[in-house]
Design an enzyme around this catalytic site. Sequence first.
Site, PDB file in Angstrom:
ATOM      1  N   CYS A  20     100.104 -20.792  45.455  1.00 42.18           N
ATOM      2  CA  CYS A  20      99.801 -19.367  45.484  1.00 42.18           C
ATOM      3  C   CYS A  20     100.398 -18.668  46.696  1.00 42.18           C
ATOM      4  O   CYS A  20     100.934 -19.291  47.596  1.00 42.18           O
ATOM      5  CB  CYS A  20      98.295 -19.135  45.434  1.00 42.18           C
ATOM      6  N   GLY A  47     103.760 -18.159  42.558  1.00 37.37           N
ATOM      7  CA  GLY A  47     102.705 -18.141  41.565  1.00 37.37           C
ATOM      8  C   GLY A  47     103.027 -17.219  40.422  1.00 37.37           C
ATOM      9  O   GLY A  47     103.246 -16.025  40.624  1.00 37.37           O
ATOM     10  N   ASN A 122      95.380 -19.501  50.026  1.00 30.85           N
ATOM     11  CA  ASN A 122      96.503 -20.383  49.706  1.00 30.85           C
ATOM     12  C   ASN A 122      96.225 -21.718  50.369  1.00 30.85           C
ATOM     13  O   ASN A 122      96.096 -21.805  51.586  1.00 30.85           O
ATOM     14  CB  ASN A 122      97.815 -19.797  50.241  1.00 30.85           C
ATOM     15  N   GLY A 123      96.126 -22.772  49.568  1.00 32.31           N
ATOM     16  CA  GLY A 123      95.865 -24.089  50.119  1.00 32.31           C
ATOM     17  C   GLY A 123      94.863 -24.845  49.276  1.00 32.31           C
ATOM     18  O   GLY A 123      94.645 -24.536  48.103  1.00 32.31           O
ATOM     19  N   TYR A 262     111.756 -26.779  49.437  1.00 34.85           N
ATOM     20  CA  TYR A 262     111.721 -26.197  48.085  1.00 34.85           C
ATOM     21  C   TYR A 262     110.847 -24.954  47.929  1.00 34.85           C
ATOM     22  O   TYR A 262     111.238 -24.010  47.278  1.00 34.85           O
ATOM     23  CB  TYR A 262     111.245 -27.263  47.096  1.00 34.85           C
TER      24      TYR A 262
END
Length: 490
Positions: A20, A47, A122-123, A262
Amino acid sequence: MVDTSMSTHPFDDDHLNEECAVFGIYGPSDDASAHTALGLHAMQHRGQEASGMVSFDGSQFNAHRDIGLVGDIFGSEHVMSRLTGYASIGHNRYSTSGGTIMRNVQPLFADLEFGGFALAHNGNLTNANTLRRELVRRGSLFQSTSDTEVIIHLIATVRGESIIERMAEALREVEGAYSLVALTADGVIGVRDPLGVRPLVLGRNGESYLLASETCAFDIIGAEFVREVEPGEMVVLDGGEPRSLRIFPKQPQRFCVFEYIYFARPDSVLEGKSVYEARKNIGHELARESAVDADLVVPVPDSGVPAALGYAEESSLPFEFGIIRNHYVGRTFIEPGQEIRNLGVRLKHNANSAKLKGKRVILVDDSIVRGTTSRKIVQMVRTAGALEVHMRIASPPIAHSCFYGVDTPEREQLMAYQMDVEEMAKHLDVDSLAFISMDGLYRAMDETQRNNQLPQFCDACFTGDYPTELTDRASTDSPQLSLLTELQKT
C-alpha cells in the site's frame, strides 16, 4: 495491511508486491483532497485494488472509499466536491487474491474519546493477532479484519492526555513495520516504525506540508521534498512548521532493500538515494559479477529495465527491448480457462523476434519468486529464435517469506527455497543463471560490505535475518501474520 498469499491470477507478474501507499496533507487552502488524489495517483504502483480518503474541513470529517483505481474512484467532480477541507489523508491498497470487502479499505475511521480519528497504514504488524486476541478479551469489537484496526483499538484503550500521547503509547505495544498517517480535528500525524523498514517522506507545497510513501507523490503536485521522516519519529502537521517528536530511542535502521530493487517508482528518491540510479548500479555490479559472452541485453519489462541498462553499460553490449509489454491488460477482462491460463504471460509480454532471432540473449529481471512467469518468458524468447538465453537477476535468491508488509508466498513455494541455482537454471531452461550476491547488492547501494558491519537494510527475504520478533508466527499455526487471511472466508 497484508494478504497472506501470493496472487495467483494468471495475468499477474510473478513478483513480490508492495501492499500500500499513504499520503497526508495539512495546509491553509481548501484543496487538500485534490492534492491527496494526485499523490495517490502517483503512487498507484503501490496498490491497485482499492483507494480511500478522509478530509477535515474544520467542522466535520468527509470520507470516500471504494474498490478500483485512483482515477476511477476520485475522478468525478461529484465525489471530490464532497471531500472538502484543508487537511486530508489517503491510502492505496494492493490487489490480493482474496475477496475484497469495503470494511478493510483504508483510511479506517473511528469516533474516539477525543473526537474523530482516521488512520492509514503501510506495513504489517508481526504481533497483530496476539494484540487482537487480548483486545477482544478486554471487550473491543472489531469491524474489519485489518491489523490497522488493532492500532486504533490500542489508541482508544491506552492512557494519555492527548492523541499524540496515546498514539505513542499504543505504538510501544506493536511489533513489525509501519508507516502511518493519521487525521484528527487538530491536524495530520505521521509516524514511522523504530527500524524505518517502510518509507515515509515529508514535503512542502507553499504553506502546506505533506507526508507520503514516496517522493514521486510530491513531484506530481509541484511540492518540494523536505526530508525523510526518521525511524521512530512522529511528525505533527497542525499549522506552521512541522513538529517532530522522538517516540522511540534511536537504533540502527533496517530500511527494506526491496524498495530499491522493485517496489518504489524509479523516479523516487528514498533515504537519499535515487531509486533509478540504485537499480542501474545493481545492473553494473551484476555484470561485474556474472559476465557472459552474448550479443545483447534484454530487460524483462518494466521492472528489469534500469538494471538491464546498467548491465549493458558495464558489459559494453547493446541494450534492446526484446520483450514488449502490454500495459492495458486488466485483471478480470476474461474468465480464464486452463488454455487461457497457459497463454496468460503472452497477454502481458510478447517477444520482439526481430531483435531476438539468432542472438545470444541476456535477460535481466529484478527477482525470481516462484519462477512460473520466468519460465514462460524464457520459452517465449527461445520460440522467437534466440540461440542462447542467459538470465541475470538484480536481487539475491528470495528464500524466505516477508512479514513486514509485502505479499509473498509461503517459503515452501519460493523457488530459491526448493532448488539451488543450478537446479533453478535447469528448471527455467536457461543456458546460465546468476543472481547478484549479497555483498554485490550492498556495494551497489554504496554501503560497506555486509560482513564488515551490521546490515543497513532489511534483507530478511534473502537471508532470513528478521529484524523484529515474529510473535504471531511463534504463537499460532498461521504461516503469515496478517489478519486479512480472513478475506479468504468472507
